[in-house]
Structure formats: C-alpha cells, structure tokens
Write a protein that holds these residues in place. Structure first.
Motif, PDB file in Angstrom:
ATOM      1  N   LYS A 174      84.502 -48.544-116.986  1.00 58.68           N
ATOM      2  CA  LYS A 174      83.373 -49.311-116.452  1.00 58.68           C
ATOM      3  C   LYS A 174      82.165 -48.389-116.458  1.00 58.68           C
ATOM      4  O   LYS A 174      82.196 -47.310-115.884  1.00 58.68           O
ATOM      5  N   THR A 175      81.097 -48.846-117.131  1.00 59.99           N
ATOM      6  CA  THR A 175      79.936 -48.000-117.371  1.00 59.99           C
ATOM      7  C   THR A 175      78.658 -48.682-116.914  1.00 59.99           C
ATOM      8  O   THR A 175      78.464 -49.877-117.152  1.00 59.99           O
ATOM      9  N   PHE A 176      77.794 -47.905-116.272  1.00 54.85           N
ATOM     10  CA  PHE A 176      76.470 -48.370-115.866  1.00 54.85           C
ATOM     11  C   PHE A 176      75.421 -47.439-116.447  1.00 54.85           C
ATOM     12  O   PHE A 176      75.586 -46.227-116.424  1.00 54.85           O
ATOM     13  N   THR A 177      74.350 -48.025-116.964  1.00 55.72           N
ATOM     14  CA  THR A 177      73.193 -47.256-117.414  1.00 55.72           C
ATOM     15  C   THR A 177      72.145 -47.321-116.311  1.00 55.72           C
ATOM     16  O   THR A 177      71.859 -48.399-115.785  1.00 55.72           O
ATOM     17  N   VAL A 178      71.602 -46.161-115.970  1.00 59.90           N
ATOM     18  CA  VAL A 178      70.621 -46.028-114.897  1.00 59.90           C
ATOM     19  C   VAL A 178      69.340 -45.478-115.502  1.00 59.90           C
ATOM     20  O   VAL A 178      69.369 -44.516-116.273  1.00 59.90           O
ATOM     21  N   ASN A 179      68.192 -46.084-115.187  1.00 58.47           N
ATOM     22  CA  ASN A 179      66.928 -45.603-115.749  1.00 58.47           C
ATOM     23  C   ASN A 179      66.459 -44.338-115.025  1.00 58.47           C
ATOM     24  O   ASN A 179      67.089 -43.875-114.069  1.00 58.47           O
ATOM     25  N   SER A 180      65.341 -43.779-115.479  1.00 61.32           N
ATOM     26  CA  SER A 180      64.840 -42.516-114.916  1.00 61.32           C
ATOM     27  C   SER A 180      64.396 -42.647-113.458  1.00 61.32           C
ATOM     28  O   SER A 180      64.282 -41.656-112.759  1.00 61.32           O
ATOM     29  N   GLU A 181      64.197 -43.881-112.992  1.00 60.97           N
ATOM     30  CA  GLU A 181      63.860 -44.108-111.574  1.00 60.97           C
ATOM     31  C   GLU A 181      65.105 -44.268-110.707  1.00 60.97           C
ATOM     32  O   GLU A 181      65.009 -44.491-109.506  1.00 60.97           O
ATOM     33  N   GLY A 182      66.293 -44.209-111.321  1.00 62.97           N
ATOM     34  CA  GLY A 182      67.536 -44.317-110.564  1.00 62.97           C
ATOM     35  C   GLY A 182      67.995 -45.738-110.298  1.00 62.97           C
ATOM     36  O   GLY A 182      68.772 -45.986-109.383  1.00 62.97           O
ATOM     37  N   ILE A 183      67.549 -46.690-111.133  1.00 66.60           N
ATOM     38  CA  ILE A 183      67.912 -48.097-110.967  1.00 66.60           C
ATOM     39  C   ILE A 183      68.896 -48.503-112.066  1.00 66.60           C
ATOM     40  O   ILE A 183      68.685 -48.212-113.250  1.00 66.60           O
ATOM     41  N   VAL A 184      69.949 -49.200-111.692  1.00 63.72           N
ATOM     42  CA  VAL A 184      70.938 -49.683-112.653  1.00 63.72           C
ATOM     43  C   VAL A 184      70.284 -50.766-113.513  1.00 63.72           C
ATOM     44  O   VAL A 184      69.723 -51.735-113.000  1.00 63.72           O
ATOM     45  N   THR A 185      70.350 -50.571-114.839  1.00 65.80           N
ATOM     46  CA  THR A 185      69.707 -51.513-115.759  1.00 65.80           C
ATOM     47  C   THR A 185      70.688 -52.242-116.668  1.00 65.80           C
ATOM     48  O   THR A 185      70.373 -53.332-117.159  1.00 65.80           O
ATOM     49  N   GLN A 186      71.836 -51.644-116.940  1.00 67.47           N
ATOM     50  CA  GLN A 186      72.816 -52.246-117.839  1.00 67.47           C
ATOM     51  C   GLN A 186      74.220 -51.900-117.371  1.00 67.47           C
ATOM     52  O   GLN A 186      74.408 -50.951-116.616  1.00 67.47           O
ATOM     53  N   TRP A 187      75.173 -52.652-117.875  1.00 69.72           N
ATOM     54  CA  TRP A 187      76.574 -52.403-117.560  1.00 69.72           C
ATOM     55  C   TRP A 187      77.432 -52.786-118.751  1.00 69.72           C
ATOM     56  O   TRP A 187      77.031 -53.557-119.611  1.00 69.72           O
ATOM     57  N   SER A 188      78.651 -52.256-118.767  1.00 66.67           N
ATOM     58  CA  SER A 188      79.647 -52.666-119.746  1.00 66.67           C
ATOM     59  C   SER A 188      81.019 -52.245-119.229  1.00 66.67           C
ATOM     60  O   SER A 188      81.130 -51.390-118.357  1.00 66.67           O
ATOM     61  N   TYR A 189      82.042 -52.884-119.766  1.00 62.73           N
ATOM     62  CA  TYR A 189      83.395 -52.459-119.463  1.00 62.73           C
ATOM     63  C   TYR A 189      84.272 -52.738-120.664  1.00 62.73           C
ATOM     64  O   TYR A 189      83.958 -53.581-121.498  1.00 62.73           O
ATOM     65  N   SER A 190      85.383 -52.017-120.741  1.00 63.06           N
ATOM     66  CA  SER A 190      86.345 -52.259-121.805  1.00 63.06           C
ATOM     67  C   SER A 190      87.749 -51.958-121.293  1.00 63.06           C
ATOM     68  O   SER A 190      87.929 -51.074-120.450  1.00 63.06           O
ATOM     69  N   GLY A 191      88.691 -52.748-121.760  1.00 63.67           N
ATOM     70  CA  GLY A 191      90.084 -52.534-121.410  1.00 63.67           C
ATOM     71  C   GLY A 191      90.460 -52.914-119.997  1.00 63.67           C
ATOM     72  O   GLY A 191      91.535 -52.567-119.533  1.00 63.67           O
ATOM     73  N   CYS A 192      89.591 -53.648-119.314  1.00 60.66           N
ATOM     74  CA  CYS A 192      89.823 -53.965-117.906  1.00 60.66           C
ATOM     75  C   CYS A 192      90.411 -55.340-117.692  1.00 60.66           C
ATOM     76  O   CYS A 192      90.812 -55.671-116.577  1.00 60.66           O
ATOM     77  N   GLY A 193      90.422 -56.163-118.688  1.00 58.89           N
ATOM     78  CA  GLY A 193      91.004 -57.485-118.575  1.00 58.89           C
ATOM     79  C   GLY A 193      90.084 -58.534-117.983  1.00 58.89           C
ATOM     80  O   GLY A 193      90.290 -59.702-118.182  1.00 58.89           O
ATOM     81  N   GLY A 194      89.070 -58.148-117.217  1.00 57.82           N
ATOM     82  CA  GLY A 194      88.119 -59.107-116.670  1.00 57.82           C
ATOM     83  C   GLY A 194      88.667 -59.992-115.571  1.00 57.82           C
ATOM     84  O   GLY A 194      88.024 -60.935-115.160  1.00 57.82           O
ATOM     85  N   GLY A 195      89.852 -59.689-115.040  1.00 56.21           N
ATOM     86  CA  GLY A 195      90.458 -60.534-114.030  1.00 56.21           C
ATOM     87  C   GLY A 195      89.897 -60.305-112.643  1.00 56.21           C
ATOM     88  O   GLY A 195      89.244 -59.322-112.358  1.00 56.21           O
TER      89      GLY A 195
END
Length: 103
Positions: free
Chosen positions: A73-94
C-alpha cells in the motif's frame, strides 16, 4: 441474543462489508502525512522525490494455501506533506483488509 441486538449486529456487519481497500486508501487523499503516519505507523519504505515529496509504502506478507502473498500500500505525499495519490497491489481489495488500515 435478542432480535433487536441481532438486527443491530447485522447492520454493523453490512456497513463494514461496504468498506473496501480502495475506499480506505482514497479517504487519505488531502490529509497530512503526519496524520497518516500517526494512524498507520512508520512505513516499511520511503523514497524522496526530486520535487521534495515522498512515496511511503507499507508491505504485509503472509502465507496461505496459494503460497507467500504480499500486499503493498503506497501513498504519494507532496512537498507540503499532503497525501495526493495512492495505490495498492496484491491486497485483494476486500473489506477485511480495509478494516486493518482504516482511519
């Protein structure tokens, strides 16, 4: 168990079943990285981006009948420290996994 309690328990179960990994991940967009870290703990990996942002990744592994499984599970955070994007893989989504990482 009284019928009223059984009905309430069923409603709670149905409401939690609607929560998916995508819903939980998306809910963090716009929040601060510090709030995310306070809830999830330290990430397993962090990479600094050229623009000063970061990519934080949490990795879970487990074994089942199909072998070793890995969820990222991955989050991208901008230079101001705010979460801007996310992704996940292999987690099943349940919904069960989503409950482990809810706010």
């Amino acid at each position: 168990m009284k019928p009223r309690h059984a009905a309430a328990l069923a409603l709670v179960f149905l409401a939690s079943a609607c929560t998916t990994t995508s819903t939980v991940m998306k809910s963090w967009v716009g929040d601060s990285e510090s709030k995310l870290l306070a809830s999830w703990g330290a990430p397993d990996r962090t990479a600094t981006l050229p623009d000063g942002g970061r990519v934080d990744t949490w990795v879970s592994t487990w074994s089942n009948d199909y072998g070793l499984q890995t969820c990222r599970k991955t989050f991208t955070v901008n230079s101001e420290g705010i979460v801007t994007q996310w992704s996940y893989s292999g987690c099943g989504g349940g919904s069960l996994l989503a409950e482990l990482f809810s706010k």
